[in-house]
Design an enzyme around this catalytic site. Sequence first.
Site, PDB file in Angstrom:
ATOM      1  N   GLY A  60       0.808  -1.218   0.000  1.00  0.00           N
ATOM      2  CA  GLY A  60       0.000   0.000   0.000  1.00  0.00           C
ATOM      3  C   GLY A  60       0.836   1.261   0.000  1.00  0.00           C
ATOM      4  O   GLY A  60       1.980   1.265  -0.470  1.00  0.00           O
ATOM      5  N   VAL A 110       2.236   2.726   2.401  1.00  0.00           N
ATOM      6  CA  VAL A 110       3.422   2.652   3.241  1.00  0.00           C
ATOM      7  C   VAL A 110       4.385   1.577   2.729  1.00  0.00           C
ATOM      8  O   VAL A 110       5.558   1.846   2.474  1.00  0.00           O
ATOM      9  CB  VAL A 110       3.026   2.386   4.710  1.00  0.00           C
ATOM     10  CG1 VAL A 110       4.253   2.067   5.541  1.00  0.00           C
ATOM     11  CG2 VAL A 110       2.304   3.601   5.271  1.00  0.00           C
ATOM     12  N   LEU A 119       6.502   8.600   7.471  1.00  0.00           N
ATOM     13  CA  LEU A 119       6.435   9.321   6.202  1.00  0.00           C
ATOM     14  C   LEU A 119       5.062   9.960   6.032  1.00  0.00           C
ATOM     15  O   LEU A 119       4.048   9.397   6.444  1.00  0.00           O
ATOM     16  CB  LEU A 119       6.736   8.388   5.030  1.00  0.00           C
ATOM     17  CG  LEU A 119       5.887   7.143   4.838  1.00  0.00           C
ATOM     18  CD1 LEU A 119       4.656   7.442   4.002  1.00  0.00           C
ATOM     19  CD2 LEU A 119       6.716   6.072   4.171  1.00  0.00           C
ATOM     20  N   ALA A 120       5.051  11.150   5.490  1.00  0.00           N
ATOM     21  CA  ALA A 120       3.785  11.806   5.172  1.00  0.00           C
ATOM     22  C   ALA A 120       3.548  11.633   3.682  1.00  0.00           C
ATOM     23  O   ALA A 120       4.479  11.755   2.873  1.00  0.00           O
ATOM     24  CB  ALA A 120       3.842  13.286   5.536  1.00  0.00           C
ATOM     25  N   GLU A 121       2.333  11.312   3.299  1.00  0.00           N
ATOM     26  CA  GLU A 121       2.037  11.125   1.888  1.00  0.00           C
ATOM     27  C   GLU A 121       2.256  12.435   1.141  1.00  0.00           C
ATOM     28  O   GLU A 121       2.038  13.513   1.685  1.00  0.00           O
ATOM     29  CB  GLU A 121       0.608  10.604   1.726  1.00  0.00           C
ATOM     30  CG  GLU A 121       0.515   9.169   2.195  1.00  0.00           C
ATOM     31  CD  GLU A 121      -0.910   8.644   2.233  1.00  0.00           C
ATOM     32  OE1 GLU A 121      -1.708   9.052   1.387  1.00  0.00           O
ATOM     33  OE2 GLU A 121      -1.194   7.833   3.119  1.00  0.00           O
ATOM     34  N   LYS A 167       4.588   6.329  17.959  1.00  0.00           N
ATOM     35  CA  LYS A 167       3.958   6.548  16.653  1.00  0.00           C
ATOM     36  C   LYS A 167       2.543   7.100  16.809  1.00  0.00           C
ATOM     37  O   LYS A 167       2.169   8.094  16.187  1.00  0.00           O
ATOM     38  CB  LYS A 167       3.957   5.248  15.844  1.00  0.00           C
ATOM     39  CG  LYS A 167       3.201   5.339  14.524  1.00  0.00           C
ATOM     40  CD  LYS A 167       3.753   6.439  13.628  1.00  0.00           C
ATOM     41  CE  LYS A 167       2.759   6.982  12.642  1.00  0.00           C
ATOM     42  NZ  LYS A 167       2.415   6.165  11.548  1.00  0.00           N
ATOM     43  N   CYS A 190      -4.190   8.247   8.762  1.00  0.00           N
ATOM     44  CA  CYS A 190      -3.606   8.050  10.085  1.00  0.00           C
ATOM     45  C   CYS A 190      -4.241   8.841  11.216  1.00  0.00           C
ATOM     46  O   CYS A 190      -4.553   8.277  12.258  1.00  0.00           O
ATOM     47  CB  CYS A 190      -2.125   8.392  10.034  1.00  0.00           C
ATOM     48  SG  CYS A 190      -1.173   7.132   9.191  1.00  0.00           S
ATOM     49  N   ARG A 243      -8.457  26.001   1.803  1.00  0.00           N
ATOM     50  CA  ARG A 243      -7.027  25.802   2.037  1.00  0.00           C
ATOM     51  C   ARG A 243      -6.250  27.119   2.074  1.00  0.00           C
ATOM     52  O   ARG A 243      -5.020  27.099   2.184  1.00  0.00           O
ATOM     53  CB  ARG A 243      -6.445  24.907   0.938  1.00  0.00           C
ATOM     54  CG  ARG A 243      -7.023  23.504   0.920  1.00  0.00           C
ATOM     55  CD  ARG A 243      -6.588  22.728   2.142  1.00  0.00           C
ATOM     56  NE  ARG A 243      -7.049  21.362   2.131  1.00  0.00           N
ATOM     57  CZ  ARG A 243      -6.506  20.406   2.895  1.00  0.00           C
ATOM     58  NH1 ARG A 243      -5.517  20.685   3.705  1.00  0.00           N
ATOM     59  NH2 ARG A 243      -6.978  19.191   2.853  1.00  0.00           N
TER      60      ARG A 243
END
Length: 469
Positions: free
Chosen positions: A12, A14, A164-166, A221, A277, A449
Amino acid sequence: MKVKNICCLGAGYVGGPTMSVIALKCPDIKVTVVDLNEARIDAWNDKDLEKLPVFEPGLAQVVEEARDKNLFFSTDIDSAITAADMIFIAVNTPTKTYGEGKGMAADLKFVELCARQIARVAKNDKIIVEKSTLPVRTAETLQTILDSNGNGVLFEVLSNPEFLAEGTAIDDLFNADRVLIGGQQTPSGQAAIQALVDVYSNWLSPKQILITNVWSSELSKLTANAFLAQRISSINALSALCEATEADVDEVANAIGTDSRIGPKFLKASVGFGGSCFQKDILNLVYLCRHFNLPEVADYWEQVIKLNDYQKHRFAKNIITTLFNTVNGKKIAFLGWAFKKDTNDTRESAAISVAEHLIEDGAEIHVYDPKVSESKIKEDMRYLWELKGLTEEKINKKLKQLTVYTAPPQALHNTHAIAVLTEWDEFVSYDWNAIYTNMYKPAFVFDGRNILNQQQLKAIGFVYKRIGS
Ligand code: UDX
Ligand code: UDX
């Protein structure tokens, strides 16, 4: 012990990028990523790199370089387990949608299935690495399942959560702030930790690698994500107060963020945080706190989620109120559907709940997102409505209120309002004069945004609303 063969269960967001980078940086290690989902594996193996299942800047180049050299994608899970010395578990751990802990606890059934399969297949000692975000003490459950079902081989369980951040995954992997490895204080535990340290040492320095006990690693985490999400809910809470007092949230965030004890990052007010997350991990944390009979601590963290729900709801409500108290039959264009820019992931995206709210009020939604497909968008809405128990007939009726476009002009033409849901760079450089000409008047823009040029849009004639001012 030197690791020669790595296998990862779960291809996936990650598992895919993480293993691609490990393969690229460790040419002596063979890395095999396996998944139950055949279509997903086929996509990872596609010659056309545009078709990789995960969109992530820089990922295609990494895959191109390592694939079929020492990086392989396969559905043959048993063979990959048999060959590996080290096995990463990176399957998804969604919030439970049924039974005990429904809507709060993490659903560990996929992780448990992985452990049972490893135990059944393994013929020699293996290091098992938890990559998925898991409730604290899950390693204990894994160890128990592995030891009670194994063929007498030794399993050493490590926790190595991803940070990690997408959208920035490849850079986050190349230049990690830190890699966290939790393991047992026993000699075999220490040896397993060292084996994983050696893998990361191919490209990271010792100061970037933190070693803790397993429970600290698992809990770090969960709580790292809780702290990050809390900052967004804090600034979003202030955005509502700014709107009521003529303060400007971007100015306030800037002023707060220059205090080095607070810092400038993660203070951008928005329509609400999304992603696979934050919500899941905080709900999980809340559930754990209740389990350990800490109701005040649970309520404290739960408020971060409630505030996020409020912010998404508030954005939708503001659109309805501004459009003269109804959006029935009105066309509202959504710029963006992904939970943030530079990813095709839509899990928990604010767009989903804003769309739900507006569709409920009778709006027709026109969606354009540069990387998210029509089928994914419709699937997201269908999933939500199914969870809420709507009949097939009602779902199909509501889906008719949603149209997905593959180019922006078509999505924006003849609409009453535009809502910016994702901060894709390309939205800023659109020809806003031309867009204005082709809209119904008054033409509204709701910038969820705060990325568009306020002065420019107002000068063109738009009624322009942003978060927190
Ligand atoms: C991961 C982590 O697992 C999650 O805990 C973390 O918090 C966020 O990232 P992610 O990679 O984003 O999840 O999930 P997803 O993209 O859904 O990938 C999981 C993959 O595992 C899927 O391709 C799925 O098909 C596969 N899978 C799932 C298996 O191969 N076997 C299973 O038993 C279950
Ligand atoms: C997060 C964590 O950052 C990462 O370390 C962890 O391993 C996985 O979870 P991710 O969910 O991929 O990563 O994205 P992130 O960049 O954290 O953004 C989450 C959400 O918060 C997005 O919807 C984003 O748009 C929103 N956000 C972020 C804001 O609204 N304001 C901000 O200032 C920052």
